[in-house]
Write a protein that holds these residues in place. Sequence first.
Motif, short mmCIF file in Angstrom:
data_model
loop_
_atom_site.label_atom_id
_atom_site.label_comp_id
_atom_site.label_asym_id
_atom_site.label_seq_id
_atom_site.Cartn_x
_atom_site.Cartn_y
_atom_site.Cartn_z
N CYS A 7 0.85 -1.32 0.01
CA CYS A 7 -0.03 0.08 0.00
C CYS A 7 0.87 1.39 -0.20
O CYS A 7 2.09 1.23 -0.05
CB CYS A 7 -1.02 0.00 1.24
N GLN A 8 0.11 2.31 -0.03
CA GLN A 8 1.09 3.64 -0.21
C GLN A 8 1.70 3.99 1.23
O GLN A 8 2.74 4.48 1.00
CB GLN A 8 0.29 4.87 -0.29
N CYS A 9 1.33 3.45 2.36
CA CYS A 9 2.04 3.71 3.56
C CYS A 9 3.16 2.89 3.81
O CYS A 9 3.90 3.09 4.94
CB CYS A 9 1.13 4.05 4.69
N GLY A 10 2.96 1.59 3.44
CA GLY A 10 3.92 0.61 3.70
C GLY A 10 3.44 -0.29 4.91
O GLY A 10 3.96 -1.47 5.03
N ALA A 11 2.22 -0.39 5.52
CA ALA A 11 1.71 -1.26 6.47
C ALA A 11 1.42 -2.31 5.86
O ALA A 11 1.45 -3.50 6.59
CB ALA A 11 0.80 -0.44 7.01
N CYS A 74 -6.06 -0.83 2.60
CA CYS A 74 -5.21 -0.80 3.98
C CYS A 74 -5.92 0.42 4.64
O CYS A 74 -6.24 1.45 4.34
CB CYS A 74 -3.88 -0.12 3.65
N LYS A 76 -4.83 2.10 7.08
CA LYS A 76 -4.24 3.35 7.55
C LYS A 76 -4.09 4.33 6.48
O LYS A 76 -4.15 5.60 6.52
CB LYS A 76 -2.85 2.93 7.90
N CYS A 77 -3.95 3.73 5.23
CA CYS A 77 -3.73 4.93 4.16
C CYS A 77 -4.90 4.87 2.94
O CYS A 77 -4.74 5.78 2.31
CB CYS A 77 -2.45 4.80 3.50
ZN LIG Z 1 -1.30 1.86 3.84
#
Ligand SMILES: [Zn+2]
Length: 147
Positions: A7-11, A74, A76-77
């Motif tokens: 994903c964009q944030c890496g989580a 995700c 988060k993001c």
């Molecule tokens: Zn993310």
Amino acid sequence: MSFSGGCQCGAVRYEIASARLVGYACHCRECQKQSASAFGTSVPVRKEDFVITGETQIWSRQSDSGGVTDCHFCPKCGSRVFHSAREGRDWITVKGGSLDDPCAIELLAHIWVKRRMGWVTLPDDVQQWDTQPESREEWHDLLEWDV
Ligand SMILES: [Zn+2]
Ligand SMILES: [Zn+2]
């Protein structure tokens, strides 16, 4: 050989074990909404070749074929990472832009071309479908799969 993405944030991170990545671009309204852009890119991957780490949440919608598509993102993001059909398919579709190297995708077709935004120009040497393949056989031909 394997490919990675997330994903964009890496989580959320994933690995795909495969010799090649084939994909298609979809110009339907759902993909335009989902990507908030002109089209979506989808990379079908066998479930057994896909390993994901990190939590995803699911938003679901009716698919054109009458089933339910679970859309994994995700929390988060908000990046959409992959889609899966609820009823018994052995493959999922990874969202192409989430790959670490999206240029690794061999793009084999454009589908739902009748919904294409007028300023998107398509190459002549790639399959184009007004709508989308109907049968499993047509999908497999499109994806150059031998299953
Ligand atoms: Zn993310
Ligand atoms: Zn679509």
